[in-house]
Design a protein around this motif. Sequence first.
Motif, PDB file in Angstrom:
ATOM      1  N   THR A  58      13.902  -8.320  -4.942  1.00 28.16           N
ATOM      2  CA  THR A  58      12.469  -8.616  -4.962  1.00 28.16           C
ATOM      3  C   THR A  58      12.211 -10.053  -4.522  1.00 28.16           C
ATOM      4  O   THR A  58      12.894 -10.982  -4.966  1.00 28.16           O
ATOM      5  CB  THR A  58      11.901  -8.385  -6.376  1.00 28.16           C
ATOM      6  OG1 THR A  58      12.183  -7.028  -6.754  1.00 28.16           O
ATOM      7  CG2 THR A  58      10.410  -8.613  -6.412  1.00 28.16           C
ATOM      8  N   ILE A  59      11.226 -10.217  -3.645  1.00 24.66           N
ATOM      9  CA  ILE A  59      10.859 -11.527  -3.111  1.00 24.66           C
ATOM     10  C   ILE A  59       9.375 -11.752  -3.383  1.00 24.66           C
ATOM     11  O   ILE A  59       8.539 -10.907  -3.076  1.00 24.66           O
ATOM     12  CB  ILE A  59      11.119 -11.595  -1.593  1.00 24.66           C
ATOM     13  CG1 ILE A  59      12.600 -11.335  -1.300  1.00 24.66           C
ATOM     14  CG2 ILE A  59      10.664 -12.940  -1.038  1.00 24.66           C
ATOM     15  CD1 ILE A  59      12.916 -11.207   0.181  1.00 24.66           C
ATOM     16  N   ASP A  60       9.044 -12.907  -3.958  1.00 23.96           N
ATOM     17  CA  ASP A  60       7.651 -13.270  -4.218  1.00 23.96           C
ATOM     18  C   ASP A  60       6.991 -13.828  -2.965  1.00 23.96           C
ATOM     19  O   ASP A  60       7.616 -14.567  -2.198  1.00 23.96           O
ATOM     20  CB  ASP A  60       7.571 -14.349  -5.307  1.00 23.96           C
ATOM     21  CG  ASP A  60       7.911 -13.832  -6.688  1.00 23.96           C
ATOM     22  OD1 ASP A  60       8.027 -12.608  -6.860  1.00 23.96           O
ATOM     23  OD2 ASP A  60       8.066 -14.663  -7.596  1.00 23.96           O
ATOM     24  N   CYS A  61       5.719 -13.503  -2.792  1.00 21.90           N
ATOM     25  CA  CYS A  61       4.908 -14.097  -1.733  1.00 21.90           C
ATOM     26  C   CYS A  61       3.440 -13.989  -2.155  1.00 21.90           C
ATOM     27  O   CYS A  61       3.100 -13.197  -3.022  1.00 21.90           O
ATOM     28  CB  CYS A  61       5.150 -13.432  -0.381  1.00 21.90           C
ATOM     29  SG  CYS A  61       4.783 -11.672  -0.320  1.00 21.90           S
ATOM     30  N   ASP A  62       2.584 -14.802  -1.541  1.00 19.44           N
ATOM     31  CA  ASP A  62       1.167 -14.756  -1.912  1.00 19.44           C
ATOM     32  C   ASP A  62       0.333 -13.939  -0.933  1.00 19.44           C
ATOM     33  O   ASP A  62      -0.861 -13.766  -1.131  1.00 19.44           O
ATOM     34  CB  ASP A  62       0.589 -16.173  -2.060  1.00 19.44           C
ATOM     35  CG  ASP A  62       0.615 -16.971  -0.775  1.00 19.44           C
ATOM     36  OD1 ASP A  62       1.024 -16.439   0.275  1.00 19.44           O
ATOM     37  OD2 ASP A  62       0.230 -18.157  -0.826  1.00 19.44           O
TER      38      ASP A  62
ATOM     39  N   GLN B  30      -1.353  -2.994  -3.743  1.00 25.74           N
ATOM     40  CA  GLN B  30      -2.080  -4.239  -4.001  1.00 25.74           C
ATOM     41  C   GLN B  30      -1.153  -5.330  -4.522  1.00 25.74           C
ATOM     42  O   GLN B  30      -1.477  -6.507  -4.425  1.00 25.74           O
ATOM     43  CB  GLN B  30      -3.209  -3.978  -4.987  1.00 25.74           C
ATOM     44  CG  GLN B  30      -4.246  -3.020  -4.458  1.00 25.74           C
ATOM     45  CD  GLN B  30      -5.247  -2.624  -5.535  1.00 25.74           C
ATOM     46  OE1 GLN B  30      -5.459  -3.334  -6.503  1.00 25.74           O
ATOM     47  NE2 GLN B  30      -5.871  -1.471  -5.348  1.00 25.74           N
ATOM     48  N   VAL B  31       0.004  -4.934  -5.076  1.00 24.77           N
ATOM     49  CA  VAL B  31       0.946  -5.891  -5.667  1.00 24.77           C
ATOM     50  C   VAL B  31       2.311  -5.854  -4.983  1.00 24.77           C
ATOM     51  O   VAL B  31       3.011  -6.861  -4.957  1.00 24.77           O
ATOM     52  CB  VAL B  31       1.109  -5.618  -7.177  1.00 24.77           C
ATOM     53  CG1 VAL B  31       2.077  -6.596  -7.821  1.00 24.77           C
ATOM     54  CG2 VAL B  31      -0.237  -5.659  -7.876  1.00 24.77           C
ATOM     55  N   TYR B  32       2.694  -4.725  -4.408  1.00 21.25           N
ATOM     56  CA  TYR B  32       4.043  -4.557  -3.860  1.00 21.25           C
ATOM     57  C   TYR B  32       4.020  -3.976  -2.454  1.00 21.25           C
ATOM     58  O   TYR B  32       3.116  -3.220  -2.094  1.00 21.25           O
ATOM     59  CB  TYR B  32       4.867  -3.595  -4.729  1.00 21.25           C
ATOM     60  CG  TYR B  32       5.045  -4.050  -6.139  1.00 21.25           C
ATOM     61  CD1 TYR B  32       5.925  -5.070  -6.457  1.00 21.25           C
ATOM     62  CD2 TYR B  32       4.328  -3.453  -7.173  1.00 21.25           C
ATOM     63  CE1 TYR B  32       6.087  -5.497  -7.761  1.00 21.25           C
ATOM     64  CE2 TYR B  32       4.482  -3.866  -8.485  1.00 21.25           C
ATOM     65  CZ  TYR B  32       5.366  -4.892  -8.774  1.00 21.25           C
ATOM     66  OH  TYR B  32       5.518  -5.302 -10.065  1.00 21.25           O
ATOM     67  N   ARG B  33       5.065  -4.296  -1.684  1.00 20.44           N
ATOM     68  CA  ARG B  33       5.395  -3.630  -0.430  1.00 20.44           C
ATOM     69  C   ARG B  33       6.894  -3.383  -0.455  1.00 20.44           C
ATOM     70  O   ARG B  33       7.657  -4.240  -0.902  1.00 20.44           O
ATOM     71  CB  ARG B  33       5.030  -4.470   0.800  1.00 20.44           C
ATOM     72  CG  ARG B  33       3.561  -4.804   0.891  1.00 20.44           C
ATOM     73  CD  ARG B  33       2.676  -3.587   1.189  1.00 20.44           C
ATOM     74  NE  ARG B  33       1.275  -3.871   0.969  1.00 20.44           N
ATOM     75  CZ  ARG B  33       0.480  -4.475   1.832  1.00 20.44           C
ATOM     76  NH1 ARG B  33       0.938  -4.862   3.001  1.00 20.44           N
ATOM     77  NH2 ARG B  33      -0.774  -4.686   1.534  1.00 20.44           N
TER      78      ARG B  33
ATOM     79  N   LEU C 186       8.629  -6.643  -1.877  1.00 18.42           N
ATOM     80  CA  LEU C 186       7.792  -7.837  -1.849  1.00 18.42           C
ATOM     81  C   LEU C 186       6.780  -7.722  -2.971  1.00 18.42           C
ATOM     82  O   LEU C 186       6.147  -6.681  -3.140  1.00 18.42           O
ATOM     83  CB  LEU C 186       7.098  -7.958  -0.495  1.00 18.42           C
ATOM     84  CG  LEU C 186       8.047  -8.012   0.700  1.00 18.42           C
ATOM     85  CD1 LEU C 186       7.251  -8.013   1.991  1.00 18.42           C
ATOM     86  CD2 LEU C 186       8.953  -9.211   0.622  1.00 18.42           C
ATOM     87  N   GLN C 187       6.650  -8.800  -3.728  1.00 20.21           N
ATOM     88  CA  GLN C 187       5.765  -8.819  -4.895  1.00 20.21           C
ATOM     89  C   GLN C 187       4.740  -9.930  -4.719  1.00 20.21           C
ATOM     90  O   GLN C 187       5.107 -11.098  -4.553  1.00 20.21           O
ATOM     91  CB  GLN C 187       6.612  -9.071  -6.143  1.00 20.21           C
ATOM     92  CG  GLN C 187       5.817  -9.230  -7.405  1.00 20.21           C
ATOM     93  CD  GLN C 187       6.744  -9.385  -8.590  1.00 20.21           C
ATOM     94  OE1 GLN C 187       7.105  -8.418  -9.217  1.00 20.21           O
ATOM     95  NE2 GLN C 187       7.143 -10.626  -8.883  1.00 20.21           N
ATOM     96  N   ARG C 188       3.457  -9.560  -4.735  1.00 22.74           N
ATOM     97  CA  ARG C 188       2.409 -10.565  -4.594  1.00 22.74           C
ATOM     98  C   ARG C 188       2.259 -11.355  -5.886  1.00 22.74           C
ATOM     99  O   ARG C 188       2.159 -10.791  -6.964  1.00 22.74           O
ATOM    100  CB  ARG C 188       1.063  -9.924  -4.243  1.00 22.74           C
ATOM    101  CG  ARG C 188       0.024 -10.974  -3.818  1.00 22.74           C
ATOM    102  CD  ARG C 188      -1.291 -10.389  -3.453  1.00 22.74           C
ATOM    103  NE  ARG C 188      -2.254 -10.299  -4.525  1.00 22.74           N
ATOM    104  CZ  ARG C 188      -2.644 -11.285  -5.335  1.00 22.74           C
ATOM    105  NH1 ARG C 188      -2.111 -12.472  -5.248  1.00 22.74           N
ATOM    106  NH2 ARG C 188      -3.554 -11.093  -6.254  1.00 22.74           N
ATOM    107  N   THR C 189       2.256 -12.667  -5.735  1.00 23.80           N
ATOM    108  CA  THR C 189       2.016 -13.544  -6.873  1.00 23.80           C
ATOM    109  C   THR C 189       1.372 -14.823  -6.367  1.00 23.80           C
ATOM    110  O   THR C 189       1.630 -15.254  -5.249  1.00 23.80           O
ATOM    111  CB  THR C 189       3.316 -13.881  -7.640  1.00 23.80           C
ATOM    112  OG1 THR C 189       2.996 -14.722  -8.749  1.00 23.80           O
ATOM    113  CG2 THR C 189       4.341 -14.568  -6.757  1.00 23.80           C
TER     114      THR C 189
ATOM    115  N   GLY D 238       3.994 -11.344   4.379  1.00 21.95           N
ATOM    116  CA  GLY D 238       5.347 -11.172   3.839  1.00 21.95           C
ATOM    117  C   GLY D 238       6.035  -9.964   4.440  1.00 21.95           C
ATOM    118  O   GLY D 238       7.212 -10.010   4.809  1.00 21.95           O
ATOM    119  N   THR D 239       5.290  -8.868   4.550  1.00 18.42           N
ATOM    120  CA  THR D 239       5.838  -7.656   5.149  1.00 18.42           C
ATOM    121  C   THR D 239       6.213  -7.907   6.604  1.00 18.42           C
ATOM    122  O   THR D 239       7.293  -7.514   7.052  1.00 18.42           O
ATOM    123  CB  THR D 239       4.819  -6.506   5.044  1.00 18.42           C
ATOM    124  OG1 THR D 239       4.565  -6.249   3.660  1.00 18.42           O
ATOM    125  CG2 THR D 239       5.340  -5.241   5.707  1.00 18.42           C
TER     126      THR D 239
END
Length: 133
Positions: free
Chosen positions: A11-15, A41-44, A57-60, A20-21
Amino acid sequence: MGHRSRVCYFTIDCDNLDLGTQFWSDALGAQEEELFEPSRQVYRQLRLPDSEIRVLLQRTDDVKRSKERMHIDLESDDVEAEVARLEALGATRWDHQQLRGYDFWVMRDPWGNEFCVLQATFPELLALRPEWR
């Protein structure tokens, strides 16, 4: 009764999930897999071309504050060419390591997450990958 377990995600964080994708798909030659719509809305989820482990990919909006405790290592038969390719995608060079007989780059993705580009470690597996153009 027994059970099974396996690594399923790195898992990789990105805003920004769209950027990110795009970055990680291009960097890894990965394909996005569809997720249940509310999760998008939160993950890809990205499928790697040569592994059953997925990149998630995890939105944060959390600000990166220190070195990661886990990261991705990429191997290449031409480290400088791979670093230049990744820079063109938006990564930056951070730390050139030349210790203990190794010569590699610690890079940062567009969100500051560290990853490394190493000399070929598993050449027989690397030979199975298509060449980048």
